[in-house]
Write an enzyme that holds these catalytic residues in place. Sequence first.
Site, PDB file in Angstrom:
ATOM      1  N   GLY A   1      -1.340  -5.566   5.727  1.00 50.05           N
ATOM      2  CA  GLY A   1      -2.355  -4.884   4.930  1.00 50.05           C
ATOM      3  C   GLY A   1      -3.025  -5.732   3.867  1.00 50.05           C
ATOM      4  O   GLY A   1      -4.218  -5.606   3.614  1.00 50.05           O
TER       5      GLY A   1
ATOM      6  N   GLU B   1      -0.160  -7.273  -2.965  1.00 50.00           N
ATOM      7  CA  GLU B   1      -0.054  -6.051  -2.154  1.00 50.00           C
ATOM      8  C   GLU B   1      -1.434  -5.422  -1.948  1.00 50.00           C
ATOM      9  O   GLU B   1      -2.316  -5.575  -2.790  1.00 50.00           O
ATOM     10  CB  GLU B   1       0.836  -5.032  -2.879  1.00 50.00           C
ATOM     11  CG  GLU B   1       2.246  -4.934  -2.345  1.00 50.00           C
ATOM     12  CD  GLU B   1       2.360  -4.285  -0.966  1.00 50.00           C
ATOM     13  OE1 GLU B   1       1.379  -4.245  -0.197  1.00 50.00           O
ATOM     14  OE2 GLU B   1       3.463  -3.795  -0.667  1.00 50.00           O
ATOM     15  N   ASP B   2      -1.580  -4.682  -0.853  1.00 46.37           N
ATOM     16  CA  ASP B   2      -2.832  -3.954  -0.639  1.00 46.37           C
ATOM     17  C   ASP B   2      -2.870  -2.695  -1.506  1.00 46.37           C
ATOM     18  O   ASP B   2      -3.805  -2.470  -2.257  1.00 46.37           O
ATOM     19  CB  ASP B   2      -3.022  -3.608   0.849  1.00 46.37           C
ATOM     20  CG  ASP B   2      -1.816  -2.906   1.485  1.00 46.37           C
ATOM     21  OD1 ASP B   2      -0.776  -2.708   0.802  1.00 46.37           O
ATOM     22  OD2 ASP B   2      -1.902  -2.553   2.673  1.00 46.37           O
TER      23      ASP B   2
ATOM     24  N   ASP C   1       1.928   2.854  -3.395  1.00 46.75           N
ATOM     25  CA  ASP C   1       1.889   4.300  -3.196  1.00 46.75           C
ATOM     26  C   ASP C   1       3.167   4.899  -3.806  1.00 46.75           C
ATOM     27  O   ASP C   1       3.219   5.148  -5.009  1.00 46.75           O
ATOM     28  CB  ASP C   1       1.782   4.530  -1.679  1.00 46.75           C
ATOM     29  CG  ASP C   1       1.535   5.968  -1.284  1.00 46.75           C
ATOM     30  OD1 ASP C   1       1.045   6.735  -2.114  1.00 46.75           O
ATOM     31  OD2 ASP C   1       1.826   6.326  -0.127  1.00 46.75           O
TER      32      ASP C   1
HETATM   33  P1  5GP Z   1       4.871   2.511  -0.707  1.00 50.09           P
HETATM   34  O1  5GP Z   1       6.171   1.902  -0.354  1.00 50.09           O
HETATM   35  O2  5GP Z   1       4.362   2.134  -2.065  1.00 50.09           O
HETATM   36  O3  5GP Z   1       4.869   3.999  -0.488  1.00 50.09           O
HETATM   37  O4  5GP Z   1       3.848   2.046   0.363  1.00 50.09           O
HETATM   38  C1  5GP Z   1       3.189   0.856   0.334  1.00 50.09           C
HETATM   39  C2  5GP Z   1       2.581   0.589   1.689  1.00 50.09           C
HETATM   40  O5  5GP Z   1       2.222   1.808   2.355  1.00 50.09           O
HETATM   41  C3  5GP Z   1       1.292  -0.155   1.520  1.00 50.09           C
HETATM   42  O6  5GP Z   1       1.515  -1.541   1.489  1.00 50.09           O
HETATM   43  C4  5GP Z   1       0.496   0.305   2.723  1.00 50.09           C
HETATM   44  O7  5GP Z   1       0.803  -0.509   3.826  1.00 50.09           O
HETATM   45  C5  5GP Z   1       0.983   1.721   2.989  1.00 50.09           C
HETATM   46  N1  5GP Z   1       0.084   2.734   2.396  1.00 50.09           N
HETATM   47  C6  5GP Z   1       0.305   3.528   1.338  1.00 50.09           C
HETATM   48  N2  5GP Z   1      -0.762   4.309   1.078  1.00 50.09           N
HETATM   49  C7  5GP Z   1      -1.691   3.991   2.003  1.00 50.09           C
HETATM   50  C8  5GP Z   1      -3.035   4.442   2.252  1.00 50.09           C
HETATM   51  O8  5GP Z   1      -3.639   5.287   1.589  1.00 50.09           O
HETATM   52  N3  5GP Z   1      -3.658   3.851   3.309  1.00 50.09           N
HETATM   53  C9  5GP Z   1      -3.074   2.896   4.095  1.00 50.09           C
HETATM   54  N4  5GP Z   1      -3.804   2.408   5.100  1.00 50.09           N
HETATM   55  N5  5GP Z   1      -1.819   2.458   3.876  1.00 50.09           N
HETATM   56  C10 5GP Z   1      -1.144   2.987   2.842  1.00 50.09           C
END
Ligand code: 5GP
Length: 196
Positions: free
Chosen positions: A59, A114-115, A118
Amino acid sequence: MLHPFRPEQLSPELKPSTSDVQSVLLSAEQIQKRVAELGAQISQDYEGKDPVLVGVLVGASVFTADLLRCITVPCSLDYVAISSYGKKSRSSGVVRIVKDLDESVESRHVLIIEDIVDTGLTLNYLLDIMRNRNVASVRVCALLDKPSRRMTSVNVDYIGYEVPDEFVVGYGLDFAQRYRNLPYVGILRPEVYGGK
Ligand code: 5GP
């Protein structure tokens, strides 16, 4: 420290290039402007530190490539890959490394790229791994931040934009491996991913 821009402050009136995207949240121009600002701030903060940028595949690959070219101090680049959501749009909370760094980061100043942050689970996992490798310092730069969905507290040092609780795609972010090639960040229609 830079404060994140909120998309409400902007007025993207662009028409999405695919009907799967309901609206454009950040245009390519807005993203480039912000990436340049982040690069300038990082260059200032890392003067003389020879940081290693750690891009999180897949990402953050587009963001990492653009940010790298806005950093004016000597630095190196490495990548890690973390297990992804697959075709799901919500985190399972189960995270693992599927591709580790090529080089040792011991005694180095690490900047994780990071992209989007979340729930924060992925980042916390990565931060723990880096800290266990005796790095000189570790910080995080994320293009997007969705603070409303946080499940664990995590500090993000450089943030491009704060975004609302919507599933976004483009500029490297996918759903089921698609939409990474969109030059903008857009909100995916819930019908496409079976949400909200
Ligand atoms: P976390 O562990 O913070 O929940 O998730 C991080 C990862 O989840 C990000 O690096 C990404 O790959 C994915 N992610 C979380 N939210 C989104 C979103 O709105 N769109 C996309 N495409 N990926 C997301």
